[in-house]
Design a protein around this motif. Structure first.
Motif, PDB file in Angstrom:
ATOM      1  N   GLU A 116       9.122  -1.221  -7.306  1.00 45.41           N
ATOM      2  CA  GLU A 116       9.043  -2.453  -6.495  1.00 45.41           C
ATOM      3  C   GLU A 116       7.887  -2.369  -5.493  1.00 45.41           C
ATOM      4  O   GLU A 116       7.211  -3.346  -5.212  1.00 45.41           O
ATOM      5  N   ALA A 117       7.680  -1.155  -4.949  1.00 42.22           N
ATOM      6  CA  ALA A 117       6.586  -0.958  -3.982  1.00 42.22           C
ATOM      7  C   ALA A 117       5.235  -1.240  -4.637  1.00 42.22           C
ATOM      8  O   ALA A 117       4.383  -1.941  -4.073  1.00 42.22           O
ATOM      9  N   GLN A 118       5.065  -0.732  -5.856  1.00 39.65           N
ATOM     10  CA  GLN A 118       3.792  -0.976  -6.569  1.00 39.65           C
ATOM     11  C   GLN A 118       3.627  -2.466  -6.849  1.00 39.65           C
ATOM     12  O   GLN A 118       2.522  -2.989  -6.796  1.00 39.65           O
ATOM     13  N   ARG A 119       4.735  -3.126  -7.113  1.00 36.44           N
ATOM     14  CA  ARG A 119       4.694  -4.556  -7.456  1.00 36.44           C
ATOM     15  C   ARG A 119       4.367  -5.419  -6.232  1.00 36.44           C
ATOM     16  O   ARG A 119       3.546  -6.323  -6.300  1.00 36.44           O
ATOM     17  N   HIS A 120       5.003  -5.085  -5.090  1.00 36.85           N
ATOM     18  CA  HIS A 120       4.873  -5.957  -3.915  1.00 36.85           C
ATOM     19  C   HIS A 120       3.823  -5.491  -2.920  1.00 36.85           C
ATOM     20  O   HIS A 120       3.268  -6.285  -2.184  1.00 36.85           O
ATOM     21  N   HIS A 121       3.633  -4.158  -2.817  1.00 39.17           N
ATOM     22  CA  HIS A 121       2.813  -3.658  -1.700  1.00 39.17           C
ATOM     23  C   HIS A 121       1.800  -2.607  -2.130  1.00 39.17           C
ATOM     24  O   HIS A 121       1.601  -1.601  -1.444  1.00 39.17           O
ATOM     25  N   ALA A 122       1.154  -2.844  -3.278  1.00 40.93           N
ATOM     26  CA  ALA A 122       0.067  -1.943  -3.669  1.00 40.93           C
ATOM     27  C   ALA A 122      -1.071  -2.126  -2.664  1.00 40.93           C
ATOM     28  O   ALA A 122      -1.320  -3.239  -2.167  1.00 40.93           O
ATOM     29  N   HIS A 123      -1.709  -1.018  -2.310  1.00 38.60           N
ATOM     30  CA  HIS A 123      -2.827  -1.079  -1.358  1.00 38.60           C
ATOM     31  C   HIS A 123      -3.740   0.110  -1.657  1.00 38.60           C
ATOM     32  O   HIS A 123      -3.232   1.211  -1.923  1.00 38.60           O
ATOM     33  N   PRO A 124      -5.065  -0.087  -1.600  1.00 37.90           N
ATOM     34  CA  PRO A 124      -5.958   1.024  -1.979  1.00 37.90           C
ATOM     35  C   PRO A 124      -5.805   2.268  -1.105  1.00 37.90           C
ATOM     36  O   PRO A 124      -6.148   3.369  -1.537  1.00 37.90           O
ATOM     37  N   ARG A 125      -5.270   2.134   0.096  1.00 35.02           N
ATOM     38  CA  ARG A 125      -5.126   3.328   0.944  1.00 35.02           C
ATOM     39  C   ARG A 125      -3.674   3.815   1.048  1.00 35.02           C
ATOM     40  O   ARG A 125      -3.348   4.608   1.924  1.00 35.02           O
ATOM     41  N   VAL A 126      -2.830   3.304   0.137  1.00 33.66           N
ATOM     42  CA  VAL A 126      -1.443   3.807   0.078  1.00 33.66           C
ATOM     43  C   VAL A 126      -1.232   4.473  -1.278  1.00 33.66           C
ATOM     44  O   VAL A 126      -1.528   3.884  -2.313  1.00 33.66           O
ATOM     45  N   ARG A 127      -0.709   5.698  -1.247  1.00 33.84           N
ATOM     46  CA  ARG A 127      -0.365   6.377  -2.505  1.00 33.84           C
ATOM     47  C   ARG A 127       1.149   6.522  -2.545  1.00 33.84           C
ATOM     48  O   ARG A 127       1.737   7.129  -1.637  1.00 33.84           O
ATOM     49  N   LEU A 187      -3.569  -0.289  10.620  1.00 36.55           N
ATOM     50  CA  LEU A 187      -4.009   0.928  11.322  1.00 36.55           C
ATOM     51  C   LEU A 187      -5.371   1.262  10.725  1.00 36.55           C
ATOM     52  O   LEU A 187      -5.462   1.908   9.675  1.00 36.55           O
ATOM     53  N   GLU A 188      -6.399   0.821  11.383  1.00 34.39           N
ATOM     54  CA  GLU A 188      -7.735   0.876  10.786  1.00 34.39           C
ATOM     55  C   GLU A 188      -8.114   2.287  10.310  1.00 34.39           C
ATOM     56  O   GLU A 188      -7.973   3.256  11.067  1.00 34.39           O
ATOM     57  N   GLY A 189      -8.572   2.382   9.076  1.00 35.86           N
ATOM     58  CA  GLY A 189      -9.053   3.653   8.539  1.00 35.86           C
ATOM     59  C   GLY A 189      -7.949   4.628   8.163  1.00 35.86           C
ATOM     60  O   GLY A 189      -8.235   5.752   7.735  1.00 35.86           O
ATOM     61  N   SER A 190      -6.694   4.227   8.300  1.00 34.62           N
ATOM     62  CA  SER A 190      -5.600   5.161   7.985  1.00 34.62           C
ATOM     63  C   SER A 190      -5.426   5.319   6.475  1.00 34.62           C
ATOM     64  O   SER A 190      -5.841   4.459   5.693  1.00 34.62           O
ATOM     65  N   THR A 191      -4.809   6.442   6.104  1.00 36.96           N
ATOM     66  CA  THR A 191      -4.369   6.607   4.717  1.00 36.96           C
ATOM     67  C   THR A 191      -2.868   6.891   4.778  1.00 36.96           C
ATOM     68  O   THR A 191      -2.395   7.512   5.742  1.00 36.96           O
ATOM     69  N   VAL A 192      -2.127   6.439   3.762  1.00 35.73           N
ATOM     70  CA  VAL A 192      -0.672   6.568   3.806  1.00 35.73           C
ATOM     71  C   VAL A 192      -0.159   7.184   2.506  1.00 35.73           C
ATOM     72  O   VAL A 192      -0.461   6.698   1.415  1.00 35.73           O
ATOM     73  N   LEU A 193       0.607   8.258   2.659  1.00 34.01           N
ATOM     74  CA  LEU A 193       1.351   8.797   1.522  1.00 34.01           C
ATOM     75  C   LEU A 193       2.778   8.267   1.659  1.00 34.01           C
ATOM     76  O   LEU A 193       3.468   8.543   2.647  1.00 34.01           O
ATOM     77  N   ALA A 194       3.198   7.483   0.675  1.00 35.36           N
ATOM     78  CA  ALA A 194       4.509   6.826   0.730  1.00 35.36           C
ATOM     79  C   ALA A 194       5.439   7.512  -0.260  1.00 35.36           C
ATOM     80  O   ALA A 194       5.259   7.408  -1.472  1.00 35.36           O
ATOM     81  N   VAL A 195       6.417   8.247   0.272  1.00 34.91           N
ATOM     82  CA  VAL A 195       7.302   9.070  -0.560  1.00 34.91           C
ATOM     83  C   VAL A 195       8.673   8.401  -0.649  1.00 34.91           C
ATOM     84  O   VAL A 195       9.208   7.944   0.365  1.00 34.91           O
ATOM     85  N   ASP A 196       9.228   8.374  -1.855  1.00 33.25           N
ATOM     86  CA  ASP A 196      10.603   7.872  -1.986  1.00 33.25           C
ATOM     87  C   ASP A 196      11.291   8.587  -3.142  1.00 33.25           C
ATOM     88  O   ASP A 196      10.656   8.976  -4.120  1.00 33.25           O
ATOM     89  N   ALA A 197      12.608   8.726  -3.000  1.00 36.25           N
ATOM     90  CA  ALA A 197      13.387   9.434  -4.014  1.00 36.25           C
ATOM     91  C   ALA A 197      13.766   8.529  -5.183  1.00 36.25           C
ATOM     92  O   ALA A 197      14.243   9.015  -6.203  1.00 36.25           O
ATOM     93  N   SER A 198      13.572   7.229  -5.032  1.00 35.04           N
ATOM     94  CA  SER A 198      14.025   6.297  -6.072  1.00 35.04           C
ATOM     95  C   SER A 198      12.841   5.720  -6.849  1.00 35.04           C
ATOM     96  O   SER A 198      11.969   5.048  -6.281  1.00 35.04           O
ATOM     97  N   GLU A 199      12.869   5.945  -8.176  1.00 34.50           N
ATOM     98  CA  GLU A 199      11.801   5.398  -9.031  1.00 34.50           C
ATOM     99  C   GLU A 199      11.856   3.867  -9.016  1.00 34.50           C
ATOM    100  O   GLU A 199      10.833   3.203  -9.067  1.00 34.50           O
ATOM    101  N   ALA A 200      13.076   3.326  -8.928  1.00 32.39           N
ATOM    102  CA  ALA A 200      13.224   1.862  -8.944  1.00 32.39           C
ATOM    103  C   ALA A 200      12.577   1.248  -7.693  1.00 32.39           C
ATOM    104  O   ALA A 200      11.898   0.217  -7.772  1.00 32.39           O
ATOM    105  N   MET A 201      12.769   1.897  -6.542  1.00 36.21           N
ATOM    106  CA  MET A 201      12.151   1.381  -5.304  1.00 36.21           C
ATOM    107  C   MET A 201      10.628   1.548  -5.379  1.00 36.21           C
ATOM    108  O   MET A 201       9.874   0.664  -4.944  1.00 36.21           O
ATOM    109  N   LEU A 202      10.156   2.668  -5.928  1.00 33.52           N
ATOM    110  CA  LEU A 202       8.708   2.879  -6.030  1.00 33.52           C
ATOM    111  C   LEU A 202       8.065   1.830  -6.944  1.00 33.52           C
ATOM    112  O   LEU A 202       6.955   1.355  -6.678  1.00 33.52           O
TER     113      LEU A 202
END
Ligand SMILES: C[S@@+](CC[C@H](N)C(=O)[O-])C[C@H]1O[C@@H](n2cnc3c(N)ncnc32)[C@H](O)[C@@H]1O
Length: 254
Positions: free
Chosen positions: A78-89, A61-76
């Motif tokens: 994994e997210a940082q490990r597999h799907h880090a992206h400069p426009r995803v927080r 989604l060109e130019g988009s920014t994403v706030l990715a919220v989750d209740a689980s620290e363990a899932m977060l």
């Protein structure tokens, strides 16, 4: 709140057991883009899990920014490990108390999370708060009345459990309408998840979804053995693609 995804084993297994081919993910992002009220949207994903959708939206989604919220620290983690992206927080938080200011987003995605949220009406109100007028919420799930996955043939006890866990379409629509959303569309379709029973078996070996936690080890292994036997007898030259059904609901905030 259901904290099953706090378990590190499940968080580790989730990514491999739920990944989808790039062309399928691209198709999902195109569908999401078609709902966006404007180009380069500001997006929130609630229950982002290992971040596969959040990162894909940031990518396509060109130019988009994403706030990715989750209740689980363990899932977060994994997210940082597999799907880090400069426009995803990636941030820790709950659907019922979204860690974001009012009127901040154009699009909200809830993928495979609605059945985990005990206070669904509260979550819908939170989404109405953080979206801008004209903003859209996309719910990706399978409604109780359309649970028809192949997994139930091998683990029949899961059907009963999922019939209790998953909400029906009318209940979800009622909660979002009460929060101020208008129902824009409901679409239901099946999508291939693996090219063969053999691949399906390989995907499920690590018990990669929360649904399997309601089975004893013995029940899980019995079903897995039946699936392994079916996979072995699958004709190599004519494998059986496995599909999963998704219901996609789009709500618009007036
Ligand atoms: C089945 S996973 C879906 C992950 C991702 N959205 C996807 O489609 O692959 C469900 C996720 O929702 C999170 N979750 C469950 N209840 C939640 C809540 N009340 N608020 C925020 N996240 C929640 C879990 O921690 C888990 O990561």
């Amino acid at each position: 709140m259901n904290r099953v995804y706090d378990e590190e084993r499940l968080a580790n297994a989730y990514e491999r057991g739920n990944a989808m081919p790039e062309e399928s993910m691209r198709a999902w992002v195109e569908l999401i883009a078609s709902c966006s009220p404007r180009p380069a949207p500001s997006v929130i994903e609630v229950g982002a899990g290992t971040g596969m959708f959040s990162a894909a939206m940031a990518r396509w989604l060109e130019g988009s920014t994403v706030l990715a919220v989750d209740a689980s620290e363990a899932m977060l983690a994994e997210a940082q490990r597999h799907h880090a992206h400069p426009r995803v927080r990636y941030v820790s938080g709950a659907a019922e108390a979204v860690p974001a200011p009012a009127d901040a987003f154009d699009l909200a995605l809830l993928s495979r999370v609605i059945h985990h949220i005990p206070d669904r009406a509260g979550a819908a109100r939170e989404l109405a708060r953080v979206l801008r007028p004209g903003g859209k919420t996309i719910v990706r799930t399978t409604f109780r009345e359309r649970l028809d996955a192949l997994v139930y043939e091998y683990w029949p006890a899961l059907r009963t459990a999922d019939e209790r866990r998953f909400p029906g379409e009318r209940e979800v629509v009622a909660d979002f309408v009460a929060a101020g959303f208008a129902l824009e569309s409901v679409t239901s379709f099946a999508q291939p998840v693996t090219a063969s029973l053999r691949d399906y078996h390989a995907r499920l070996v690590a018990r990669p979804q929360s649904k399997f936690t309601c089975l004893s080890d013995e029940q899980f292994h019995e079903g897995l053995s039946r699936l392994a036997a079916a996979a072995r007898s699958e004709p190599q030259e004519k494998p059986l693609p496995v599909e999963e059904r998704y219901d996609v609901v789009v709500f618009a905030l007036s």
